[in-house]
Each structure stands twice: as structure tokens, then as C-alpha cells.
Design an enzyme around this catalytic site. Structure first.
Site, mmCIF file in Angstrom:
data_model
loop_
_atom_site.group_PDB
_atom_site.id
_atom_site.type_symbol
_atom_site.label_atom_id
_atom_site.label_comp_id
_atom_site.label_asym_id
_atom_site.label_seq_id
_atom_site.Cartn_x
_atom_site.Cartn_y
_atom_site.Cartn_z
ATOM 1 N N PHE A 19 -18.907 102.702 33.878
ATOM 2 C CA PHE A 19 -18.735 101.554 34.850
ATOM 3 C C PHE A 19 -18.925 102.162 36.441
ATOM 4 C CE2 PHE A 19 -16.107 100.220 31.261
ATOM 5 C CZ PHE A 19 -16.819 99.088 31.053
ATOM 6 N N ARG A 41 -10.662 98.449 50.366
ATOM 7 C CA ARG A 41 -10.142 97.843 48.838
ATOM 8 C C ARG A 41 -11.404 98.645 47.972
ATOM 9 N NH1 ARG A 41 -6.354 96.288 50.522
ATOM 10 N NH2 ARG A 41 -5.490 94.268 50.306
ATOM 11 N N SER A 123 -10.646 89.418 37.083
ATOM 12 C CA SER A 123 -9.574 89.910 37.918
ATOM 13 C C SER A 123 -10.128 90.330 39.313
ATOM 14 C CB SER A 123 -9.046 91.286 37.310
ATOM 15 O OG SER A 123 -7.892 91.818 37.909
ATOM 16 N N PRO A 124 -10.135 89.128 40.022
ATOM 17 C CA PRO A 124 -10.828 89.266 41.348
ATOM 18 C C PRO A 124 -10.168 89.965 42.498
ATOM 19 C CG PRO A 124 -9.929 87.018 41.257
ATOM 20 C CD PRO A 124 -9.769 87.679 39.718
ATOM 21 N N GLU A 152 -24.602 102.150 20.960
ATOM 22 C CA GLU A 152 -23.691 101.654 21.943
ATOM 23 C C GLU A 152 -22.304 102.019 21.317
ATOM 24 O OE1 GLU A 152 -24.147 97.678 23.085
ATOM 25 O OE2 GLU A 152 -26.218 98.037 23.711
#
Length: 201
Positions: A19, A41, A123-124, A152
Site C-alpha cells: 500500500f 495529514r 474511512s475518510p 496474490e
């Protein structure tokens, strides 16, 4: 408020692996009209994802999959979760095509009609991840077994169960991830209408 009420002065990658995490320096307009000070942020960056609940209206059965999830480590429950069929979008990939591809890869199923459920930000407060939810028509006869792609590191067990049994999992620790809960709640409310639509009854 619109995107024009946000000023991002800097965006930098702080981690890039399976990620990605970025650090944003930004300010935004306040409700009273002036601007906030510049603040930072960290944002978890992830492509859109699509999840689909395979449903056989003829047999009134649904298909859920079970696989290991590292995010559940350290919780009281085991880190093997019952989930929807799901996958991350390739660049510019249509959500319904993702649903069809993942149904084949993760459950050995071919989707027929596909009914949209809803789309949402996961989860903004800390991630840009956006998920599309669907219910897809399948023939569940003979469904089951172990599926997934070796490249994967997928090891996916397919579960076929009566629709009401799946609905009864709502509120239990057996199904406690957002996409599955939202879709099963939608399915509980729309099951009769969906059967009528797909079976013409």
C-alpha cells in the site's frame, strides 16, 4: 463547501509498499468564512475496490468467502473472516467488470445480472479508499472449494448457505467487516424484491 475551499500546498510519499501512504500539507476554509492554519495529514492511498454478494435466487442461497486478513490480528476473533467477493480496481476499470472478474477468481462463479447496492468512503479521516457494493446473480449449484490466485497469495474458501442463514450473521462476530455488513443489511431489506425481479415472479 467544495474542492475549491481546500488548498493542498504539499503532497509527499512517506511509504510505498503493498500500500501507499502520503503526507499532505493543507489548509481549508472554515465554516465561519476564514481559513484554517496549514496542517498535516497522513493519508492511506488505495485504489477503488468493488465487493459483490453472489446470490442464487432459484435456490435462495448466497455465497460468502473466507480468507486470512492481517488487519484482524490481535483481536479476540481469529483472523480468517467471512467476506464478500472483492477486488481492487485496475486503472480505469469499471466496477461491474471488477465484480465479474473477482467472482471468477475468488469463487469460481459467473455473475449474471448485477444489482448496485451503494458506494462509500471506507474511512475518510485517514484513507481515500472508495468501495462499490453489488449483489450479483449466480448459479450456486456446485459452488464451493478453495480458490484464489497463487501470485496474490490468496487462499480462499467458498461457503454456500441459505439466504436467511447469511442474514442471521448480521450482528455476530462471524461477519463484522463493513462491506459485508452493509450489503447483507441491504440484502435483507431487498431480498424479496430482488427474487421477484430476477425470477419474474
Amino acid at each position: 463547501m467544495t474542492h475549491g475551499d481546500v488548498d493542498v500546498s504539499k503532497r509527499e510519499a512517506v511509504f510505498e509498499g503493498f500500500f501507499k501512504v502520503e503526507r499532505l500539507s493543507l489548509r481549508h476554509r472554515l465554516f465561519r468564512g476564514d481559513w484554517s492554519p496549514v496542517f498535516q495529514r497522513e493519508l492511506f492511498i488505495r485504489p477503488d475496490a468493488t465487493c459483490v454478494l453472489p446470490y442464487d435466487p432459484d435456490r435462495d442461497e448466497v455465497v460468502l468467502i473466507e480468507q486470512f486478513r492481517a488487519g484482524a490480528l490481535g483481536r479476540e476473533q481469529a483472523p480468517w473472516l467471512l467476506e464478500l467477493v472483492a477486488g481492487i480496481h485496475d486503472k480505469d476499470e469499471d466496477p461491474v467488470e471488477v465484480a465479474r472478474r473477482e467472482a471468477e477468481e475468488e469463487a469460481g462463479l459467473t455473475l449474471g445480472e448485477v444489482e448496485p447496492v451503494l458506494s462509500y468512503l471506507v474511512s475518510p479521516g485517514g484513507s481515500d479508499e472508495f468501495v462499490h457494493l453489488y449483489c450479483g446473480r449466480v448459479d450456486a449449484a456446485g459452488a464451493g472449494g478453495i480458490h484464489g490466485l497463487d501470485e496474490e497469495n490468496e487462499d480462499i474458501r467458498v461457503h454456500v448457505m441459505p439466504a436467511q442463514q447469511a442474514i442471521d450473521l448480521i450482528g455476530t462476530t462471524r461477519v463484522n467487516n463493513a462491506a459485508a455488513l452493509i450489503t447483507l443489511q441491504w440484502f435483507a431489506a431487498h431480498r424479496s424484491a430482488l427474487r421477484q425481479k430476477w425470477l419474474g415472479q
